[in-house]
Design a protein around this motif. Structure first.
Motif, PDB file in Angstrom:
ATOM      1  N   ILE A   1       0.831  -1.196   0.000  1.00  9.26           N
ATOM      2  CA  ILE A   1       0.000   0.000   0.000  1.00  9.26           C
ATOM      3  C   ILE A   1       0.872   1.255   0.000  1.00  9.26           C
ATOM      4  O   ILE A   1       1.844   1.352   0.750  1.00  9.26           O
ATOM      5  CB  ILE A   1      -0.939   0.015   1.222  1.00  9.26           C
ATOM      6  CG1 ILE A   1      -1.964  -1.125   1.093  1.00  9.26           C
ATOM      7  CG2 ILE A   1      -1.655   1.351   1.366  1.00  9.26           C
ATOM      8  CD1 ILE A   1      -2.849  -1.297   2.314  1.00  9.26           C
TER       9      ILE A   1
ATOM     10  N   ASP B   1       1.212   4.818   1.132  1.00  4.49           N
ATOM     11  CA  ASP B   1       0.602   5.578   2.221  1.00  4.49           C
ATOM     12  C   ASP B   1       0.725   7.092   2.076  1.00  4.49           C
ATOM     13  O   ASP B   1       0.226   7.835   2.919  1.00  4.49           O
ATOM     14  CB  ASP B   1       1.230   5.162   3.565  1.00  4.49           C
ATOM     15  CG  ASP B   1       0.698   3.819   4.035  1.00  4.49           C
ATOM     16  OD1 ASP B   1      -0.501   3.572   3.853  1.00  4.49           O
ATOM     17  OD2 ASP B   1       1.480   3.023   4.572  1.00  4.49           O
TER      18      ASP B   1
ATOM     19  N   ILE C   1      -5.394   9.297  -0.978  1.00  3.67           N
ATOM     20  CA  ILE C   1      -5.795   7.898  -1.109  1.00  3.67           C
ATOM     21  C   ILE C   1      -7.317   7.844  -1.184  1.00  3.67           C
ATOM     22  O   ILE C   1      -8.002   8.475  -0.379  1.00  3.67           O
ATOM     23  CB  ILE C   1      -5.294   7.075   0.095  1.00  3.67           C
ATOM     24  CG1 ILE C   1      -3.761   7.049   0.121  1.00  3.67           C
ATOM     25  CG2 ILE C   1      -5.867   5.662   0.063  1.00  3.67           C
ATOM     26  CD1 ILE C   1      -3.182   6.538   1.413  1.00  3.67           C
TER      27      ILE C   1
ATOM     28  N   ALA D   1     -10.572   5.654  -0.642  1.00  2.96           N
ATOM     29  CA  ALA D   1     -11.021   4.446   0.050  1.00  2.96           C
ATOM     30  C   ALA D   1     -12.480   4.187  -0.315  1.00  2.96           C
ATOM     31  O   ALA D   1     -13.319   5.092  -0.210  1.00  2.96           O
ATOM     32  CB  ALA D   1     -10.866   4.599   1.561  1.00  2.96           C
TER      33      ALA D   1
ATOM     34  N   CYS E   1      -9.072   8.030 -10.898  1.00  2.00           N
ATOM     35  CA  CYS E   1      -7.842   8.093 -10.092  1.00  2.00           C
ATOM     36  C   CYS E   1      -6.623   8.168 -10.998  1.00  2.00           C
ATOM     37  O   CYS E   1      -5.684   8.927 -10.720  1.00  2.00           O
ATOM     38  CB  CYS E   1      -7.759   6.881  -9.160  1.00  2.00           C
ATOM     39  SG  CYS E   1      -8.900   6.964  -7.762  1.00  2.00           S
TER      40      CYS E   1
ATOM     41  N   ILE F   1      -4.045   9.864  -8.745  1.00  3.37           N
ATOM     42  CA  ILE F   1      -4.168   9.164  -7.462  1.00  3.37           C
ATOM     43  C   ILE F   1      -3.555   7.782  -7.625  1.00  3.37           C
ATOM     44  O   ILE F   1      -4.004   6.983  -8.449  1.00  3.37           O
ATOM     45  CB  ILE F   1      -5.642   9.043  -7.028  1.00  3.37           C
ATOM     46  CG1 ILE F   1      -6.324  10.411  -7.021  1.00  3.37           C
ATOM     47  CG2 ILE F   1      -5.743   8.366  -5.667  1.00  3.37           C
ATOM     48  CD1 ILE F   1      -5.730  11.415  -6.089  1.00  3.37           C
ATOM     49  N   GLN F   2      -2.537   7.494  -6.849  1.00  2.00           N
ATOM     50  CA  GLN F   2      -1.816   6.235  -7.026  1.00  2.00           C
ATOM     51  C   GLN F   2      -2.428   5.052  -6.275  1.00  2.00           C
ATOM     52  O   GLN F   2      -2.181   3.897  -6.633  1.00  2.00           O
ATOM     53  CB  GLN F   2      -0.364   6.406  -6.576  1.00  2.00           C
ATOM     54  CG  GLN F   2       0.436   7.386  -7.429  1.00  2.00           C
ATOM     55  CD  GLN F   2       1.864   7.486  -6.947  1.00  2.00           C
ATOM     56  OE1 GLN F   2       2.138   7.967  -5.851  1.00  2.00           O
ATOM     57  NE2 GLN F   2       2.783   7.020  -7.766  1.00  2.00           N
ATOM     58  N   GLN F   3      -3.222   5.341  -5.241  1.00  2.00           N
ATOM     59  CA  GLN F   3      -3.672   4.264  -4.359  1.00  2.00           C
ATOM     60  C   GLN F   3      -5.181   4.282  -4.130  1.00  2.00           C
ATOM     61  O   GLN F   3      -5.761   5.298  -3.778  1.00  2.00           O
ATOM     62  CB  GLN F   3      -2.971   4.368  -3.000  1.00  2.00           C
ATOM     63  CG  GLN F   3      -3.373   3.299  -1.992  1.00  2.00           C
ATOM     64  CD  GLN F   3      -2.883   1.907  -2.395  1.00  2.00           C
ATOM     65  OE1 GLN F   3      -1.689   1.697  -2.586  1.00  2.00           O
ATOM     66  NE2 GLN F   3      -3.811   0.964  -2.517  1.00  2.00           N
ATOM     67  N   ILE F   4      -5.812   3.132  -4.349  1.00  2.00           N
ATOM     68  CA  ILE F   4      -7.212   2.909  -3.972  1.00  2.00           C
ATOM     69  C   ILE F   4      -7.240   1.806  -2.923  1.00  2.00           C
ATOM     70  O   ILE F   4      -6.626   0.754  -3.094  1.00  2.00           O
ATOM     71  CB  ILE F   4      -8.077   2.501  -5.177  1.00  2.00           C
ATOM     72  CG1 ILE F   4      -8.181   3.648  -6.180  1.00  2.00           C
ATOM     73  CG2 ILE F   4      -9.475   2.081  -4.714  1.00  2.00           C
ATOM     74  CD1 ILE F   4      -8.982   3.299  -7.430  1.00  2.00           C
ATOM     75  N   ILE F   5      -7.953   2.073  -1.828  1.00  2.00           N
ATOM     76  CA  ILE F   5      -8.170   1.068  -0.787  1.00  2.00           C
ATOM     77  C   ILE F   5      -9.625   0.615  -0.877  1.00  2.00           C
ATOM     78  O   ILE F   5     -10.540   1.449  -0.831  1.00  2.00           O
ATOM     79  CB  ILE F   5      -7.891   1.647   0.621  1.00  2.00           C
ATOM     80  CG1 ILE F   5      -6.426   2.064   0.749  1.00  2.00           C
ATOM     81  CG2 ILE F   5      -8.270   0.645   1.707  1.00  2.00           C
ATOM     82  CD1 ILE F   5      -5.443   0.901   0.717  1.00  2.00           C
TER      83      ILE F   5
ATOM     84  N   ASN G   1      -2.520  15.604   1.292  1.00  2.00           N
ATOM     85  CA  ASN G   1      -2.486  14.251   1.839  1.00  2.00           C
ATOM     86  C   ASN G   1      -3.779  13.974   2.590  1.00  2.00           C
ATOM     87  O   ASN G   1      -4.315  14.861   3.263  1.00  2.00           O
ATOM     88  CB  ASN G   1      -1.304  14.092   2.809  1.00  2.00           C
ATOM     89  CG  ASN G   1       0.028  14.270   2.116  1.00  2.00           C
ATOM     90  OD1 ASN G   1       0.472  13.408   1.380  1.00  2.00           O
ATOM     91  ND2 ASN G   1       0.666  15.415   2.331  1.00  2.00           N
TER      92      ASN G   1
ATOM     93  N   ILE H   1      -7.157  10.699   3.279  1.00  2.00           N
ATOM     94  CA  ILE H   1      -7.956   9.572   2.802  1.00  2.00           C
ATOM     95  C   ILE H   1      -9.342  10.103   2.442  1.00  2.00           C
ATOM     96  O   ILE H   1      -9.989  10.764   3.254  1.00  2.00           O
ATOM     97  CB  ILE H   1      -8.069   8.478   3.877  1.00  2.00           C
ATOM     98  CG1 ILE H   1      -6.686   7.931   4.221  1.00  2.00           C
ATOM     99  CG2 ILE H   1      -8.985   7.342   3.405  1.00  2.00           C
ATOM    100  CD1 ILE H   1      -6.677   7.020   5.439  1.00  2.00           C
TER     101      ILE H   1
END
Length: 242
Positions: free
Chosen positions: A93, A95, A99, A101, A118, A123-127, A187, A189
């Motif tokens: 992940i 961080d 992010i 979510a 994304c 946006i590099q990260q999807i949770i 930064n 979520i």
């Protein structure tokens, strides 16, 4: 020519259980397949009705008829090709940065569109919560139009993940702060909720910053926005302010 065993295998890959049992998924269409071939995804087999994909080794490239393609396709109007790829191990992940979510997103088209958004907004990260639709669902893969290769996606216990997070947690609600008048950080979520029920009560308690996308219509009767549409607006505002 496609074999009966290959037809049985691909037909099974329409189901999540079989995708994970075989650690395989499939994609359709020249653009999506080319994106996957140019990425770190490993090709298992490629079926095509055309004389294309000449760079794919011949042992993995199988010429089939339109009728054979219809037997394995998930599309009502099949394209010209279908490729089977190995499901890779989840990456670590990321961080840092923003992010996204996803709390119980069920519609494959929505997840695929959110992945594209994304990718568009960097946006590099999807949770994803465990209940969110499988990213390797054929409809999700199709809707990403190749963005599945450029965005990191991880499935986690969402409550546990947010509990351990050290950045602000944003969520969209009808009674939040006007997003157009908010100072938004680089930064954090951003939680997007279920299509019918929004963010779950359990996750809502963990939101530190409540935002709203205001309605401008005179009658004010529209109950909500589609989650992918809302995601586009939210990401646009975060990036505009960064």
């Amino acid at each position: 020519m496609i074999s009966k065993n290959q037809i049985k295998l691909i037909s099974g890959l329409h189901q999540k259980k079989q995708r994970f049992a075989n650690q395989l998924f499939f994609a359709e269409g020249v653009k999506v397949i080319q994106e996957l071939l140019q990425s770190n995804f490993e090709l298992e087999l490629l079926f095509t009705t055309q004389n294309d994909f000449e760079k794919v080794e011949i042992s993995k490239r199988i010429s089939i008829t339109d009728q054979e393609l219809k037997k394995i396709s998930a599309l009502s109007t099949p394209n010209t090709c279908l490729a089977v790829f190995k499901i890779p191990a989840e990456n670590t992940i990321i961080d840092s940065g923003l992010i996204v979510a996803l709390d119980d997103i069920r519609d494959p088209g929505n997840l695929g569109t959110i992945l594209r958004l994304c990718d568009w907004f960097g946006i590099q990260q999807i949770i994803c919560s465990k209940e969110t639709v499988d990213i390797y669902n054929p409809k999700v893969v199709q809707a990403t139009m190749g963005s599945i290769t450029r965005v990191n996606v991880n499935y986690v216990d969402l409550k546990s993940y947010i509990t351990n997070a050290k950045t602000p947690v944003f969520g969209t609600f009808m009674n939040g702060e006007n997003i157009y008048q908010s100072e938004l950080p680089k930064n954090g979520i951003i939680i997007m909720g279920n299509e019918a029920n929004g963010i779950s009560a359990e996750i809502e308690k963990m939101v530190t910053n409540r935002l709203t996308i205001p309605r401008f219509g005179e009658l004010q009767k529209t109950e909500s926005l589609n989650v992918a549409t809302a995601t586009a607006i939210v990401l646009s505002e975060f990036k505009r302010n960064s």
